[in-house]
Design a protein around this motif. Structure first.
Motif, PDB file in Angstrom:
ATOM      1  N   GLU A 143       0.824  -1.212   0.000  1.00 27.08           N
ATOM      2  CA  GLU A 143       0.000   0.000   0.000  1.00 27.08           C
ATOM      3  C   GLU A 143       0.856   1.259   0.000  1.00 27.08           C
ATOM      4  OE1 GLU A 143      -4.086  -1.479   2.246  1.00 27.08           O
ATOM      5  OE2 GLU A 143      -2.508  -0.504   3.413  1.00 27.08           O
ATOM      6  N   LYS A 191      -3.569   2.048  -1.710  1.00 27.52           N
ATOM      7  CA  LYS A 191      -4.541   1.098  -1.164  1.00 27.52           C
ATOM      8  C   LYS A 191      -5.440   0.516  -2.244  1.00 27.52           C
ATOM      9  CE  LYS A 191      -4.751   2.952   3.550  1.00 27.52           C
ATOM     10  NZ  LYS A 191      -5.624   3.490   4.627  1.00 27.52           N
ATOM     11  N   THR A 217      -3.580  -2.098  -4.399  1.00 21.67           N
ATOM     12  CA  THR A 217      -3.285  -3.272  -3.574  1.00 21.67           C
ATOM     13  C   THR A 217      -4.529  -4.113  -3.364  1.00 21.67           C
ATOM     14  OG1 THR A 217      -1.486  -2.134  -2.422  1.00 21.67           O
ATOM     15  CG2 THR A 217      -2.445  -4.038  -1.325  1.00 21.67           C
ATOM     16  N   ARG A 218      -5.637  -3.460  -3.078  1.00 19.50           N
ATOM     17  CA  ARG A 218      -6.875  -4.206  -2.832  1.00 19.50           C
ATOM     18  C   ARG A 218      -7.336  -4.933  -4.096  1.00 19.50           C
ATOM     19  NH1 ARG A 218     -10.648  -4.950   0.956  1.00 19.50           N
ATOM     20  NH2 ARG A 218      -9.417  -3.714   2.406  1.00 19.50           N
TER      21      ARG A 218
END
Length: 378
Positions: free
Chosen positions: A167, A172, A175-176
């Motif tokens: 992240e 974020k 990455t998610r």
């Protein structure tokens, strides 16, 4: 790519990784939907959790004389590219490697502890192929072989720190997305059951199952909260039929009690996964039935090309099961014709056939879907 930490190109690399991660996921979605992109790789990365059946060398980095390690010849005798001990309890690849190959990777991602001292290497591996956290001797319970492995709870914490690094580099959102499309492979519980069965006096089975289910649930739930959505779970096999157990019988028979203990845990695991899928939106799983696959294999070993289902290819004494696989051990003539490489672990050939069965889902060895279908879900 070679890069020095703190170099002027770091910012550019981070930016390119962000774009690359999002683009890769978009291409995977397009390919799965039948779009024009043709991707060999089915998932962006694979993250591995478990015990010696999946370890690719994490235990080589743990201190202590009682840590189980596969860091000596003859382990790796048939390793692709040249004989060498890699920390795998096998004569070559094992089921994590063959699963990775089916997913479009070269082999299992590297061991976390081999990467951790080099943050950039860990980050690049996590983003590009994944990370393997599995540890020989590990259990769902922290108390299983305590002090000599990385228990499941700590493996998950290592994943959490890896995610934080991802992240920090690519953000974020990227990455998610990457984690939601990645494959999370599990094989654990074998050591918990073996330690329980060996204890004198034995404890309460219902309490054991409850503790194991609670620990497994916590691991999957925590990973789900991090963004994981695709879980390939391998259940516990016929623990009572491994050479190290058979050799305790005068006739070399399986330990039916240990097999029943394994079957009971597998029932609890099946119920756990169904409950989690109903409770956690978007969670998908494939439960691979190692127990049933082993039963079918043992009933007709010749169909898979085996001549031995009860002995270790590498070992010593009766059934080759009176010692570990050591540099001075005796080995069988044809490694591919033994189910077991050493007294507790499958041969490379067994790992290959196992991964193929789980990936294709043939003969009902996975439920509710195969590893292949799980990987392709969007």
């Amino acid at each position: 790519m070679v890069m020095v930490m703190g170099s002027p190109s770091m910012k550019g690399l981070v930016a390119s990784l962000t774009t690359f991660s999002i683009l890769r996921v978009c291409l995977i979605i397009s390919a799965a939907a039948g779009g024009p992109a043709k991707m060999v790789r089915l998932v962006p990365a694979m993250y591995v959790f478990g015990d010696s059946t999946l370890d690719v060398g994490n235990n080589n980095y743990l201190p202590g004389p009682n840590v189980p390690r596969a860091n000596m010849p003859l382990n790796g005798a048939d390793f692709p590219g040249g004989a060498r001990a890699t920390g795998r309890f096998s004569n070559g690849y094992h089921v994590a490697d063959f699963t990775a190959i089916k997913l479009g990777l070269k082999e299992s991602p590297p061991a976390y502890l081999s990467l951790a001292p080099r943050p950039t290497a860990l980050l690049l591996s996590a983003l590009a192929t994944g990370v393997n956290y599995a540890s020989a001797g590990a259990g769902i319970l922290d108390s299983t072989n305590a002090g000599n492995n990385i228990p499941l709870s700590r493996q998950v914490r290592y994943m959490e720190s890896t995610k934080a690094a991802m992240e920090a580099s690519v953000g974020k959102a990227a990455t998610r997305v990457l984690l939601s499309r990645s494959f999370f492979l599990f094989n654990i519980g074998n050591n918990d059951l073996s330690v329980f069965a060996a204890a004198q006096p034995a404890g309460d089975v219902a309490t054991l199952y409850a503790s194991l289910v609670s620990g497994y649930s916590a691991a999957i739930t925590d990973l789900y909260a991090m963004g994981a959505r695709k879980f390939g779970i391998i259940n516990v096999g016929l623990l009572g039929c491994v050479p190290t157990v058979r050799v305790l019988s005068a006739t070399g028979a399986c330990n039916d009690g240990l097999n029943l203990l394994s079957a009971g845990f597998n029932d609890a695991l099946r119920s756990l996964l169904a409950g989690l899928a109903a409770r956690l939106p978007g969670l998908d799983y494939s439960l691979a039935d190692s127990y049933n696959l082993t039963q079918v294999t043992f009933a007709n070993p010749a169909a898979s090309g085996y001549v031995s289902i009860d002995s270790a290819c590498c070992g010593s004494g009766r059934l080759g099961a009176e010692s570990d696989c050591l540099p001075n051990s005796t080995t069988c003539a044809d490694h591919d014709r033994f189910v077991f490489w050493d007294r507790g672990h499958p041969s490379q050939r067994a790992g290959e056939l196992t991964a193929a069965a789980f990936f294709d889902g043939a003969a009902g060895f996975t439920a509710p879907i195969s590893f292949d279908r799980l990987a392709r879900k969007v």
